[in-house]
Design a protein around this motif. Structure first.
Motif, short mmCIF file in Angstrom:
data_model
loop_
_atom_site.label_atom_id
_atom_site.label_comp_id
_atom_site.label_asym_id
_atom_site.label_seq_id
_atom_site.Cartn_x
_atom_site.Cartn_y
_atom_site.Cartn_z
N VAL A 87 0.86 -1.18 0.00
CA VAL A 87 0.00 0.00 0.00
C VAL A 87 0.89 1.23 0.00
O VAL A 87 1.76 1.39 0.87
N ILE A 88 0.69 2.11 -0.98
CA ILE A 88 1.50 3.31 -1.13
C ILE A 88 0.55 4.51 -1.01
O ILE A 88 -0.20 4.83 -1.94
N GLU A 89 0.57 5.12 0.16
CA GLU A 89 -0.38 6.19 0.44
C GLU A 89 0.01 7.50 -0.27
O GLU A 89 1.00 7.56 -0.99
N GLU A 90 -0.76 8.54 -0.01
CA GLU A 90 -0.61 9.81 -0.72
C GLU A 90 0.82 10.35 -0.66
O GLU A 90 1.42 10.45 0.40
N ASN A 91 1.36 10.63 -1.83
CA ASN A 91 2.69 11.24 -1.99
C ASN A 91 3.83 10.35 -1.47
O ASN A 91 4.95 10.83 -1.30
N ALA A 92 3.57 9.08 -1.26
CA ALA A 92 4.63 8.16 -0.85
C ALA A 92 5.30 7.58 -2.10
O ALA A 92 4.76 7.64 -3.21
N GLU A 93 6.49 6.98 -1.90
CA GLU A 93 7.23 6.44 -3.04
C GLU A 93 7.93 5.15 -2.64
O GLU A 93 8.61 5.08 -1.62
N THR A 121 3.07 -13.59 -6.13
CA THR A 121 1.95 -12.68 -6.36
C THR A 121 2.18 -11.38 -5.61
O THR A 121 2.38 -11.39 -4.40
N THR A 122 2.16 -10.28 -6.34
CA THR A 122 2.30 -8.95 -5.75
C THR A 122 1.07 -8.13 -6.12
O THR A 122 0.73 -7.99 -7.31
N ALA A 123 0.39 -7.59 -5.12
CA ALA A 123 -0.77 -6.74 -5.33
C ALA A 123 -0.50 -5.39 -4.68
O ALA A 123 -0.35 -5.30 -3.46
N ALA A 124 -0.39 -4.36 -5.50
CA ALA A 124 -0.07 -3.01 -5.01
C ALA A 124 -1.28 -2.10 -5.14
O ALA A 124 -2.08 -2.24 -6.08
N GLN A 125 -1.37 -1.17 -4.22
CA GLN A 125 -2.45 -0.19 -4.23
C GLN A 125 -1.85 1.20 -4.04
O GLN A 125 -1.14 1.44 -3.06
N GLN A 126 -2.10 2.09 -5.00
CA GLN A 126 -1.56 3.44 -4.95
C GLN A 126 -2.64 4.48 -4.68
O GLN A 126 -3.76 4.36 -5.17
N HIS A 127 -2.23 5.51 -3.92
CA HIS A 127 -3.14 6.62 -3.63
C HIS A 127 -2.60 7.91 -4.25
O HIS A 127 -1.53 7.91 -4.86
N ALA A 128 -3.30 8.98 -4.11
CA ALA A 128 -3.04 10.21 -4.86
C ALA A 128 -1.58 10.65 -4.78
O ALA A 128 -0.97 10.64 -3.70
N ASN A 129 -1.02 11.01 -5.94
CA ASN A 129 0.33 11.57 -6.04
C ASN A 129 1.43 10.60 -5.60
O ASN A 129 2.57 11.03 -5.36
N VAL A 144 -1.62 -3.73 -10.04
CA VAL A 144 -1.53 -2.40 -9.43
C VAL A 144 -2.89 -1.72 -9.57
O VAL A 144 -3.40 -1.58 -10.70
N ALA A 145 -3.47 -1.30 -8.45
CA ALA A 145 -4.72 -0.55 -8.46
C ALA A 145 -4.40 0.91 -8.22
O ALA A 145 -3.88 1.27 -7.15
N LEU A 146 -4.67 1.76 -9.20
CA LEU A 146 -4.39 3.19 -9.09
C LEU A 146 -5.63 3.87 -8.53
O LEU A 146 -6.51 4.32 -9.25
N ASN A 147 -5.66 3.95 -7.19
CA ASN A 147 -6.85 4.41 -6.48
C ASN A 147 -6.86 5.90 -6.18
O ASN A 147 -7.74 6.38 -5.47
N GLY A 148 -5.88 6.64 -6.70
CA GLY A 148 -5.83 8.08 -6.49
C GLY A 148 -5.36 8.78 -7.75
O GLY A 148 -4.70 8.17 -8.61
N SER A 149 -5.68 10.02 -7.88
CA SER A 149 -5.28 10.80 -9.06
C SER A 149 -3.80 11.19 -8.99
O SER A 149 -3.20 11.22 -7.91
N TYR A 150 -3.24 11.45 -10.16
CA TYR A 150 -1.86 11.93 -10.30
C TYR A 150 -0.84 10.94 -9.75
O TYR A 150 0.17 11.33 -9.18
N THR A 151 -1.10 9.66 -9.95
CA THR A 151 -0.12 8.66 -9.57
C THR A 151 0.83 8.38 -10.73
O THR A 151 0.51 8.63 -11.90
#
Length: 438
Positions: free
Chosen positions: A223-229, A247-255, A277-284
């Motif tokens: 899980v990669i939260e907002e503005n994390a890298e 199996t790798t399942a990633a989830q990204q949040h905004a930026n 990879v689930a792009l769950n936020g904008s500007y990822t």
């Protein structure tokens, strides 16, 4: 449960599933309820067959019935000398040793600092990251082997970085698989980077046994939260006694920014990588890079899924393969752009060199778009060395093997050049040169 497989392994797994199901009650704690639900999903899905669409080019049952595998959950230890085989010269890093998914703390160096939590998954089931995110990746629910892992896993690595926490140097995870019997192993990992956090993680694999075979069915949730890298490098270089479904399942949040590299090198007869990879936020921003070099009768299957859910996101995916001897490669890359994901930029490319007389590749780029304001492309190529380039090198006194090594190095440059750690980049380039000069 539907399956066309009949073997002691399958019967044993079914007994493990039924036994655990009988022990678990919905009245027990949440983790046990999660296990029970996973058992039910696995029972409904069964093991993949060639009739399973996502596995149509990979006969996993052929590899599962090779040996009388036993489910292995107990912890084990190894001497520090075993892990030295995975050392990357000149790499300044923290080293974490996992033996069959269990943390071996006495030969590990864990990063310490404010906001950094790293340890055994089993010891952190009440941690905020675990409570909020464990088994929350939607892409896992349709994977029968991921469900089996959820039901039967013993342990794995838990990483949680608090907001603004940064690990100051790379974390090198050495995954050691060892057993006195042919073993089916279920490591489970969860990495959570909260807002503005950053980390670089490198994974390597070691299987030191020469008389027993290990089959690892590992699952990683990220899980990669907002503005994390997060920068994640996975180096798969086992031996003839190792098989793996990773199996790798990633989830990204905004930026947020996610950079994933997968290097599959010769040695392991069977490797299947599931990456979603689930792009769950904008500007990822999402970058997926893969290089697979296979020889002999090795089978390497990369299955990726880029799920564009929100608008204004960018994804780039480049996978390259070099297939020697009678090796077989499979690449399935799916890009899904939802209607709400306007202004998506998504690029995917799969290029392959077939250098063996019996080598082959099955590639399936897939693009599914429901938005109208997007820029998306995908492509696939397969071929051999350019005769003109080979003639050019040979005419300058370069031997055939050296010429092939140079051309493979040039072919893989687009991937290795993106590695941002000089020591790791040099190590990978040396490994590629050694493979081609062998």
């Amino acid at each position: 449960m539907t399956s066309d497989i009949t073997m002691p392994f399958y019967q044993a797994i079914t007994e493990d599933v039924n036994a655990l199901s009988a022990q678990v009650s919905p009245a027990q704690d949440e983790l046990q309820c999660i296990r029970r639900e996973a058992l039910d999903r696995f029972s409904a899905l069964g093991l993949p067959t060639l009739k399973t669409e996502a596995w149509r080019y990979t006969n996993i049952q052929r590899f599962l019935k090779e040996y009388p595998y036993e489910l292995l959950t107990a912890a084990a230890t190894v001497p520090a000398s075993v892990t030295e085989k995975a050392a990357i010269p000149q790499l300044d890093c923290y080293r974490i040793v996992l033996v069959n998914g269990h943390l071996q703390a006495d030969i590990s160096e864990l990063p310490a600092g404010k906001g950094i939590t790293i340890g055994a998954l089993s010891a952190h089931t009440q941690a905020p990251g675990f409570v909020n995110w464990f088994n929350k990746q939607p892409h896992l629910s349709g994977e029968s082997l991921a469900s089996l892992n959820t039901a039967l896993f013993a342990d794995g690595l838990y990483i949680e970085l608090a907001a603004n926490a940064v690990i100051d140097k790379p974390v090198h995870i050495v995954n050691v698989y060892t057993s006195g019997t042919h073993a089916f192993i279920q490591p489970r990992h969860l990495w959570v980077l909260n807002r503005n956090a950053a980390a670089t993680v490198i994974e390597s694999t070691i299987h030191p046994d020469t008389n027993t075979v290990a089959f690892a069915n590992s699952v990683l949730e990220t899980v990669i939260e907002e503005n994390a890298e997060l920068w994640h490098y996975n180096i798969q270089q086992g031996n003839e006694n190792f098989r793996e479904v990773h199996t790798t399942a990633a989830q990204q949040h905004a930026n947020s920014r996610y950079h994933h590299f997968n290097f599959t090198l010769p040695g392991t007869p069977f490797t299947r990588n599931n990456l979603s990879v689930a792009l769950n936020g904008s500007y990822t921003e999402t970058n997926l890079n893969g290089l697979y070099i296979a020889d002999k009768s090795q089978h390497v299957d990369n299955h990726t899924y880029m799920d564009h859910i929100m608008p204004n996101c960018n994804s780039n995916e480049l996978y390259k393969g070099v297939l020697l001897d009678s090796a077989n490669g499979v690449f399935t890359g799916r890009i899904l752009v939802h209607q709400e994901a306007q202004k998506t930029n998504a690029f995917q490319q799969n290029n392959n060199l077939l250098l063996g007389n019996k080598a082959d590749i099955n590639s399936q780029p897939q693009l599914e778009i429901y938005a109208d304001d997007v820029k998306c492309s995908h492509g696939f190529t397969a071929g051999q060395f350019s005769e003109e380039s080979m003639f050019y090198l040979r005419s300058r006194g370069i031997g055939e093997d050296a010429a092939k090594a140079l051309m493979v190095n040039a072919f893989s440059h687009d991937i290795t050049n993106e590695v941002k750690i000089p020591a790791l980049q040099h190590y990978l380039q040396e490994q590629i040169a050694a493979i081609m000069n062998n």
